[in-house]
Design an enzyme around this catalytic site. Sequence first.
Site, PDB file in Angstrom:
ATOM      1  N   ASP A 144       0.814  -1.210   0.000  1.00 41.32           N
ATOM      2  CA  ASP A 144       0.000   0.000   0.000  1.00 41.32           C
ATOM      3  C   ASP A 144       0.852   1.266   0.000  1.00 41.32           C
ATOM      4  O   ASP A 144       0.319   2.372  -0.114  1.00 41.32           O
ATOM      5  CB  ASP A 144      -0.930   0.015   1.227  1.00 41.32           C
ATOM      6  CG  ASP A 144      -2.184  -0.823   1.001  1.00 41.32           C
ATOM      7  OD1 ASP A 144      -2.447  -1.173  -0.148  1.00 41.32           O
ATOM      8  OD2 ASP A 144      -2.882  -1.117   1.987  1.00 41.32           O
ATOM      9  N   ASN A 187      -3.714   6.120  -0.978  1.00 38.05           N
ATOM     10  CA  ASN A 187      -2.414   6.328  -1.608  1.00 38.05           C
ATOM     11  C   ASN A 187      -2.438   5.920  -3.084  1.00 38.05           C
ATOM     12  O   ASN A 187      -3.372   5.281  -3.550  1.00 38.05           O
ATOM     13  CB  ASN A 187      -1.359   5.523  -0.839  1.00 38.05           C
ATOM     14  CG  ASN A 187       0.056   5.927  -1.190  1.00 38.05           C
ATOM     15  OD1 ASN A 187       0.291   7.051  -1.650  1.00 38.05           O
ATOM     16  ND2 ASN A 187       0.995   5.028  -0.995  1.00 38.05           N
ATOM     17  N   SER A 207       3.087 -35.923  34.248  1.00 37.30           N
ATOM     18  CA  SER A 207       3.315 -34.463  34.205  1.00 37.30           C
ATOM     19  C   SER A 207       4.398 -34.105  33.183  1.00 37.30           C
ATOM     20  O   SER A 207       5.499 -33.705  33.558  1.00 37.30           O
ATOM     21  CB  SER A 207       3.659 -33.927  35.596  1.00 37.30           C
ATOM     22  OG  SER A 207       4.686 -34.660  36.215  1.00 37.30           O
TER      23      SER A 207
END
Length: 642
Positions: free
Chosen positions: A46, A176, A553
């Site tokens: 852009d 733009n 765990s």
Amino acid sequence: MSDIETKANGPVYVTEALIADDIDAYLDQHQHKTMLRFITCGSVDDGKSTLIGRLLYDSKMIFEDQLAALETDSKKVGTQGQEIDFALLVDGLAAEREQGITIDVAYRFFNTEKRKFIVADCPGHEQYTRNMVTGASTADLAVILIDARKGVLVQTRRHSYLCHLIGIKNLVLAVNKMDLVDYDHAVFDSIVKDYTEFARSIGIENFTAMPISGFKGDNITGPSENTPWYKGPSLIEHLETVEVLSSVDVAKPFRLPVQWVNRPNLDFRGFSGLISTGSVKPGDAIRVLPSGKTSTVTRVVTLDGDLDEAVAGQSVTVCFADEIDCSRGDVIATADNPPEAADQFESTIVWLNDEPLHVGRAYWLKLGTQTVSVTVREPKYTVNVNTMEQMAAKTLELNAIGVAELSTDKPIVFESYADNRTLGGFILIDKITNATVAAGMLNFSLRRAQNVHWQAVDISRDAHAGLKNQKPAVLWFTGLSGSGKSTIANLVEKKLHRMNRHTFLLDGDNVRHGLNKDLGFTEADRIENIRRVGEVAKLMTDAGLIVITAFISPFKAEREMVRAMLPEGEFVEVFIDTPLSVAEERDVKGLYKKARAGDLKNFTGIDSPYEAPAKPEIRIDTTKITPDEAANLIVDALLGDA
């Protein structure tokens, strides 16, 4: 005195003193200019980098050697004739120049006669949205660029939504590349109309639209002859006159997050930090949060001396009339209008990491100068930035924007992000990798955070332990399935029981028959499984017990989460270090066989990872000693520390 400047009322002789006065006046004027921080954002190509390069070029912020190098580089990348590729001023990374895109956030400084500026050029690619959030977090204004040939795109919507979410009030819609559509007024109006509809749908009520060409310079520093139909300000004119966010913050109540205690000698004690909002002066009544202690300000100190008053944006040291506790992470506030403290919140989170959010896992939350442990619950929803639809989600993936509840391990001082960026904006940090994984905004505290309080009890955990004549501890057995955890843990409890120790064994399989029967074996469920067990173990140590747990765990983060729940020295990690091949050979329950056949998903060691402890308190190699020998070693190590 040979140089003479002629004015209407006669000649003025230019002396060295006059020149010095002019320089001093100029420097003083420059020093007291206001600062505007802004970003350029939007979709790919852009023209964000080109626009910033044009601003630097037109504001004469490029040195001659930089200009020469720029002209040379422009020819290398194919710019025709004498035209300059302004994007090269900002695209500093080699990868950016090779690909013609912006990857990292590039910060540039420039100034005009009226104001100083810091501009952040943010990448347009979706994969670099995390970088755009970084640039927007400190901005007062956002310039959202749209390619006049393409109109409003997906990334235009995403960046606009993020700017609004982060709280940027001043938005410029810069249409733009108007030179590539022959400065067509109808094209500009159509884009503004489309963007207005989208902006209103996400809550953006006001923005300034202007047609520009970053490459040609139209409406950048002054009005363009190519757009006679546009009567608004040029970009620079708007940037020079727009209200800066910090000026709004001055009118808010005083807030100063304490960064450090300034104690150079016994005669001075002050509390240093950056004022986030409001103002302070000697004689003001203040309150320190979260303790609630009050005092009066006696001095406001800076490196250049004491101030009669300090305002938002200034770094100062504040001295009190009373000796009250105050340390890093506390917040000094006006006494009659303090912020609140809580430990449970609704928040909006922008996920920035390639690895998704692990619901229930403990992360570090950094808010202002406060750092606490936090867990994130399953998101209420995520937002589709294209449709603004609220979508159900179990977790947050890279670049996802979602709303979720947080729970911290202790109360933190906060205000909603809409009222105070410093006390409402936070980041989440992975405890293992130290990577920043998310940015977020606190919306409000949950009512239960205010309604639920700790009940004071007369019999302390030390009293419970003293009655049992032992030191509480958690023996946390971890290792692969089949490593021998349950066998050794059971032997340890039997030995301790014979020694008249008060114990309780929490076994992984047994807990899943009751407390955790609602949990499966996904990563999120494993995390919640360990969190619940950790809370139960903590309650048992409060009762003075020696708690023995036997759980795979598999994740370091969850084991460290449980360690953090307990007083230092009470968590003893016991790593039952058995190679996968040995554990699989044993396969007492036939689980490895099922996992290899694909009948058992998320099985640790097969299709789910096991993160071995790096520095366990006790390491047992079951290929070298028997379970009974291992139990003896563990008991000796435990009671030797008692």
